[in-house]
Design a protein around this motif. Structure first.
Motif, PDB file in Angstrom:
ATOM      1  N   SER A 232       0.814  -1.100  -0.061  1.00  0.00           N
ATOM      2  CA  SER A 232       0.128   0.033   0.029  1.00  0.00           C
ATOM      3  C   SER A 232       1.022   1.229   0.035  1.00  0.00           C
ATOM      4  O   SER A 232       2.019   1.319   0.210  1.00  0.00           O
ATOM      5  N   VAL A 233       0.369   2.224  -0.270  1.00  0.00           N
ATOM      6  CA  VAL A 233       0.864   3.578  -0.326  1.00  0.00           C
ATOM      7  C   VAL A 233       0.160   4.759   0.647  1.00  0.00           C
ATOM      8  O   VAL A 233      -0.994   4.711   0.264  1.00  0.00           O
ATOM      9  N   ALA A 234       0.744   5.291   1.435  1.00  0.00           N
ATOM     10  CA  ALA A 234       0.105   6.663   2.080  1.00  0.00           C
ATOM     11  C   ALA A 234       0.601   7.635   1.342  1.00  0.00           C
ATOM     12  O   ALA A 234       1.637   7.949   1.526  1.00  0.00           O
ATOM     13  N   LEU A 235      -0.300   8.262   0.767  1.00  0.00           N
ATOM     14  CA  LEU A 235       0.107   9.498  -0.169  1.00  0.00           C
ATOM     15  C   LEU A 235      -0.486  10.779   0.629  1.00  0.00           C
ATOM     16  O   LEU A 235      -1.639  11.021   0.908  1.00  0.00           O
ATOM     17  N   SER A 236       0.428  11.659   0.763  1.00  0.00           N
ATOM     18  CA  SER A 236      -0.023  12.878   1.554  1.00  0.00           C
ATOM     19  C   SER A 236      -0.046  14.211   0.469  1.00  0.00           C
ATOM     20  O   SER A 236       0.682  14.151  -0.903  1.00  0.00           O
ATOM     21  N   ALA A 237      -1.161  14.961   0.476  1.00  0.00           N
ATOM     22  CA  ALA A 237      -1.201  15.896  -0.630  1.00  0.00           C
ATOM     23  C   ALA A 237      -0.097  17.079  -0.584  1.00  0.00           C
ATOM     24  O   ALA A 237       0.087  17.407  -1.570  1.00  0.00           O
ATOM     25  N   THR A 238       0.532  17.326   0.731  1.00  0.00           N
ATOM     26  CA  THR A 238       1.740  18.438   0.544  1.00  0.00           C
ATOM     27  C   THR A 238       2.652  17.683   1.478  1.00  0.00           C
ATOM     28  O   THR A 238       2.379  16.860   2.243  1.00  0.00           O
ATOM     29  N   PHE A 239       3.814  18.196   1.165  1.00  0.00           N
ATOM     30  CA  PHE A 239       5.140  17.838   2.200  1.00  0.00           C
ATOM     31  C   PHE A 239       5.058  18.839   3.193  1.00  0.00           C
ATOM     32  O   PHE A 239       5.024  20.122   3.033  1.00  0.00           O
ATOM     33  N   SER A 240       5.213  18.423   4.515  1.00  0.00           N
ATOM     34  CA  SER A 240       5.494  19.185   5.617  1.00  0.00           C
ATOM     35  C   SER A 240       6.502  18.788   6.409  1.00  0.00           C
ATOM     36  O   SER A 240       6.765  17.571   6.981  1.00  0.00           O
ATOM     37  N   ALA A 241       7.534  19.561   6.342  1.00  0.00           N
ATOM     38  CA  ALA A 241       8.733  19.053   6.907  1.00  0.00           C
ATOM     39  C   ALA A 241       8.680  18.974   8.542  1.00  0.00           C
ATOM     40  O   ALA A 241       9.157  18.185   9.224  1.00  0.00           O
ATOM     41  N   SER A 242       7.967  19.886   9.213  1.00  0.00           N
ATOM     42  CA  SER A 242       7.876  19.812  10.536  1.00  0.00           C
ATOM     43  C   SER A 242       6.815  18.674  10.873  1.00  0.00           C
ATOM     44  O   SER A 242       6.640  18.357  12.343  1.00  0.00           O
ATOM     45  N   LEU A 267      15.058  17.588   9.324  1.00  0.00           N
ATOM     46  CA  LEU A 267      15.859  17.634  10.581  1.00  0.00           C
ATOM     47  C   LEU A 267      15.727  19.339  11.154  1.00  0.00           C
ATOM     48  O   LEU A 267      15.798  19.407  12.215  1.00  0.00           O
ATOM     49  N   ALA A 268      15.820  20.164  10.144  1.00  0.00           N
ATOM     50  CA  ALA A 268      15.548  21.638  10.701  1.00  0.00           C
ATOM     51  C   ALA A 268      14.197  22.040  11.380  1.00  0.00           C
ATOM     52  O   ALA A 268      14.226  22.720  12.421  1.00  0.00           O
ATOM     53  N   ARG A 269      13.141  21.346  10.947  1.00  0.00           N
ATOM     54  CA  ARG A 269      11.902  21.748  11.502  1.00  0.00           C
ATOM     55  C   ARG A 269      11.297  20.747  12.574  1.00  0.00           C
ATOM     56  O   ARG A 269      10.128  21.196  12.993  1.00  0.00           O
TER      57      ARG A 269
END
Length: 511
Positions: A232-242, A267-269
């Motif tokens: 399966s694939v868990a797909l996110s609408a957008t990338f959120s670093a934090s 790593l930064a967020r």
């Protein structure tokens, strides 16, 4: 079932894994929707019906300008079913970008998001006969242009051949303007099986996909291999670093794939008290600094493995398969890949521990791309056919040690001569990104009257209110870089020019 086409691979997966989860979609709102293989096949049939009704059939191009959403996946698989071909494009494309793409591929159907309809129509003009306007959420597959279509119109199987075109994917354009990479049904079927084996993927595994779907990484390394084994694939609408770590945990991911730049952003967020994950496998591309690598390994709960591949190579060429993966090794060739490392000057095989251009042996349209769109000269420059088969010149420099292990050093034009010494701008960037006060960096070569070329750094501050001082960065470089590799100047900038997947467009830095 025929699995030498991507159409056949999907239909085989539906037959073998009908009740298993296929797609878990996390919308920007946080709402999560889920489909089994059988349930999503109904969505694919409807999407195929919508395309067929709009005049799409074998050999017909469809221009898809959507961010990560179920509709993108459905259209991709529907195009494969119809024997048509897809041109996925950056959803943030300007009207000018869209106009250029449309003029090159002449699609019969264009698909865009409702939020970007005005931009799309402005770029497409009258050159796209039908434009389907969709919402980029889970509900689009239950209502609207895709759901209203007559699925029965495409129940009869189209005749699809392995050599049929399935996609034209435009490259990221990090050092030049994008080229159209032509991909076949066989390319996608092949990458599905090779990448499933490379990641030791099984049906119970789940990819965490946050990179954009219009790009090769998400298609080649995540979705295609999942389909090959019924994962399966868990797909996110957008990338959120934090929130990347929290989302991976929420979606029960076991596998992930990222580039080095998004890794540094994570790593930064990520909050210092974030609970680490317990992932089984993580791919990453483009070398990380040792400190960043170790921190990310602790955060994801496994030692990530660097891979090397391009849109043109389809499946990866090599990966770090060592018992203890490290930060700067791309490993050895996978499965039956054959390579050579060629000295850029002598054009003979490069000696061990000497930089050379990586060439990959394969068959265009199967384990190599079929060619560049309407560009016979570029295709001829990239391919060299001999008695062994076809060699593809990647344009990337690697170093091979005496044990055959490869290390990526950058593009051919990313390595500069500083007073006779080779300096990899890519390696200097990875190091400078770890300097105190630096969030990320790009390093370019500039002319120098004494040393021929020298590196110059453009850095983004970790804290814009307390940016690093040039003299402090000079002192850090003196302690951590070889003399030839030390930047001769430091420029503070607000952000780096990037492609949609986070790669730095070095040719635009400082322009």
């Amino acid at each position: 079932m025929n699995t030498v086409t991507f159409k056949g691979a999907w239909e085989s997966a539906v037959g073998r894994h009908a009740d298993r989860p296929f797609l878990i979609f996390r919308a920007e709102s946080g709402e999560v929707s889920e489909w089994t293989y059988e349930e999503f096949d109904v969505v694919v049939e409807r999407a195929a019906g919508a395309l067929r009704a709009a005049g799409v059939g074998p050999g017909v191009p469809v221009h898809v300008v959507l961010r990560n959403c179920p509709a993108f996946v459905a259209l991709w698989l529907a195009v494969a079913r119809l024997g048509a071909w897809m041109v996925p494009a950056d959803p943030a494309s300007s009207a000018r970008d869209i106009a250029g793409q449309v003029s090159r591929v002449r699609p019969v159907v264009g698909v865009c998001a409702s939020a970007r309809e005005e931009v799309y129509r402005s770029g497409a003009g009258e050159r796209v006969p039908t434009v389907l306007v969709l919402a980029e959420d889970a509900g689009v597959v239950d209502g609207g242009p895709l759901a209203d279509a007559d699925a029965d119109a495409v129940r009869a199987a189209e005749t699809v051949r392995p050599e049929d075109r399935l996609a034209v994917m435009f490259t990221s354009g990090t050092t030049a303007q994008p080229k159209g990479v032509v991909l076949t049904q066989a390319n996608y079927a092949h990458v599905a099986t090779v990448m499933a084996e490379a990641a030791h993927l099984r049906p119970h595994h789940r990819w965490h996909v946050t990179l954009p779907l219009f790009h090769a990484n998400a298609q080649y390394y995540c979705f295609a291999p999942a389909i090959a084994v019924g994962a399966s694939v868990a797909l996110s609408a957008t990338f959120s670093a934090s929130r990347w770590v929290a989302h991976a945990r929420e979606l029960k991911a076991t596998h992930a794939s990222l580039f080095a730049a998004p890794v540094r952003m994570v790593l930064a967020r990520t909050a210092s008290d974030e609970q680490p994950l317990d992932l089984e496998h993580v791919w990453f591309a483009q070398s990380l600094g040792a400190e960043h690598y170790e921190r990310f390994a602790r955060l994801v709960g496994t030692r990530p493995r660097q891979l090397y591949g391009m849109t043109e190579t389809v499946a990866i060429v090599c990966a770090d398969a060592g018992a203890r993966p490290v930060h700067d090794v791309i490993g050895t060739p996978v499965t039956d890949r054959r390579i050579r490392v060629i000295d850029p000057v002598s054009r003979s095989e490069a000696a061990p521990d000497t930089p050379g251009e990586l060439h990959v042996l394969g068959t265009p349209g199967r384990d190599l791309f079929a060619g560049y769109l309407d560009d016979e000269q570029a295709t001829a420059r990239a391919f060299a056919t001999g008695s062994e088969g076809t060699w593809f010149a990647t344009g990337d420099l690697v170093i091979r040690d005496t044990d055959g292990v490869l290390r990526f050093t950058g593009r051919v034009d990313d390595v500069i001569k500083v007073a006779g010494e080779n300096v990899s701008l890519t390696e200097v960037e990875a190091a400078v990104a770890q300097a105190p006060g630096v969030l990320e960096a790009a390093v370019v070569g500039v002319s120098d009257p004494v040393r021929d070329r020298v590196p110059v750094a453009y850095v983004v501050a970790r804290d814009p209110d307390a940016p690093p001082r040039a003299e402090d960065l000079d002192a850090w470089a003196a302690r951590n870089l070889a003399p030839a590799a030390r930047p001769r100047a430091w420029h503070l900038i607000d952000e780096l020019p990037r492609t949609s997947v986070g790669k730095v467009r070095r040719f635009r830095v400082g322009s």
